[in-house]
Write an enzyme that holds these catalytic residues in place. Structure first.
Site, PDB file in Angstrom:
ATOM      1  N   ASP A 178       0.837  -1.197   0.000  1.00  0.00           N
ATOM      2  CA  ASP A 178       0.000   0.000   0.000  1.00  0.00           C
ATOM      3  C   ASP A 178       0.874   1.250   0.000  1.00  0.00           C
ATOM      4  O   ASP A 178       1.534   1.552   1.002  1.00  0.00           O
ATOM      5  CB  ASP A 178      -0.920  -0.004   1.225  1.00  0.00           C
ATOM      6  CG  ASP A 178      -1.992   1.069   1.162  1.00  0.00           C
ATOM      7  OD1 ASP A 178      -1.919   1.949   0.269  1.00  0.00           O
ATOM      8  OD2 ASP A 178      -2.909   1.036   2.008  1.00  0.00           O
ATOM      9  N   ALA A 228       3.365  20.543  -3.544  1.00  0.00           N
ATOM     10  CA  ALA A 228       4.461  20.321  -2.593  1.00  0.00           C
ATOM     11  C   ALA A 228       5.007  18.901  -2.739  1.00  0.00           C
ATOM     12  O   ALA A 228       6.226  18.681  -2.706  1.00  0.00           O
ATOM     13  CB  ALA A 228       3.970  20.560  -1.165  1.00  0.00           C
ATOM     14  N   TYR A 286      -0.593  18.983  -3.340  1.00  0.00           N
ATOM     15  CA  TYR A 286      -0.161  18.179  -4.484  1.00  0.00           C
ATOM     16  C   TYR A 286       1.139  18.731  -5.050  1.00  0.00           C
ATOM     17  O   TYR A 286       2.091  17.979  -5.308  1.00  0.00           O
ATOM     18  CB  TYR A 286      -1.251  18.178  -5.552  1.00  0.00           C
ATOM     19  CG  TYR A 286      -0.914  17.359  -6.777  1.00  0.00           C
ATOM     20  CD1 TYR A 286      -1.013  15.972  -6.747  1.00  0.00           C
ATOM     21  CD2 TYR A 286      -0.504  17.962  -7.959  1.00  0.00           C
ATOM     22  CE1 TYR A 286      -0.703  15.207  -7.871  1.00  0.00           C
ATOM     23  CE2 TYR A 286      -0.197  17.216  -9.085  1.00  0.00           C
ATOM     24  CZ  TYR A 286      -0.293  15.836  -9.036  1.00  0.00           C
ATOM     25  OH  TYR A 286       0.007  15.090 -10.149  1.00  0.00           O
TER      26      TYR A 286
END
Length: 229
Positions: A54, A146, A144
């Site tokens: 994950d 960053a 996003y």
């Protein structure tokens, strides 16, 4: 025959890349977040294998991979998976920040760390699918952007560190590309989604394959590709 590990192969650019490489006979490892997803990814690409982990929980990737059969060598690791959650800084929660930083930055760093021995053995390469947001941050794209600015920094540092080991590192900064992520982005922006105004994932894949196939006497560090419409 080269061996490639691809994240984000379930849709968009990642799925198109997996199909292209499979069609020419390359060996594929597809990264999936669970066993059900892994089965679905490999079903349409006979001969491919899946690794399960994950990306939203990068701290557990090492443990997850320690229970699976890994390749002895790897010719490329292509980081395509990503997530986006728009909003002004004044409204974004820590959860939104953490989810994007984990999937878009920390997980790629951890996967790269874990597979560097195999990449060094083959003098392979790492390709980071970044974004125009990795170069410029716009309103409501702070988290996003960053994460993608950080991904650029990761690639730039890794390139210098691994050059003596013969590992090439490339960053690709595509503009808006048709696919599920842009459907979500358009919904968040309150805009109508029209795939005909965006790049086709196959166009981006052509750039990725060009970097993979570049002769060993050269390296593509950064590539920018934009919709022509």
């Amino acid at each position: 025959m080269a061996t490639h590990l691809i994240t984000g192969a379930g849709s968009g650019i990642g799925a198109a890349l997996a199909r292209r490489l499979h069609e020419r006979g390359d060996e594929l490892l597809l990264f999936a977040r669970d066993a059900g997803r892994a089965k679905g990814l490999t079903a349409g690409l006979p001969g491919s294998r899946a690794l399960v982990g994950d990306l939203a929980v990068p701290d557990r990737l090492s443990w997850a991979l320690s229970h699976q059969a890994l390749p002895d060598r790897l010719d490329s690791l292509v980081h395509v998976a990503g997530t986006v959650d728009l909003g002004p800084v004044g409204e974004l929660t820590p959860k939104a920040w953490h989810s994007q930083l984990n999937v878009n930055l920390v997980a790629p760093a951890e996967l790269t760390r874990l597979f560097l021995p195999q990449l060094r053995a083959s003098q392979g390469q790492v390709i980071f699918i970044n974004s125009g947001s990795g170069l410029t941050a716009n309103a409501e794209w702070s988290a996003y952007a960053a994460s993608k600015h950080g991904l650029k920094a990761l690639a730039d540092a890794l390139r210098q560190e691994e050059r003596p080991n013969g590992v090439r590192v490339s960053s690709l900064y595509p503009g808006r590309t048709a696919g599920p992520m842009q459907v979500k982005v358009h919904q968040q922006e309150g805009k109508e989604y029209d795939a005909s105004t965006l790049m086709d994932p196959e166009s981006v894949v052509t750039m990725i394959v060009a970097a993979l196939d570049l002769p060993r006497d050269a390296s593509i560090d950064d590539m920018r590709v934009r919709p022509s419409r």
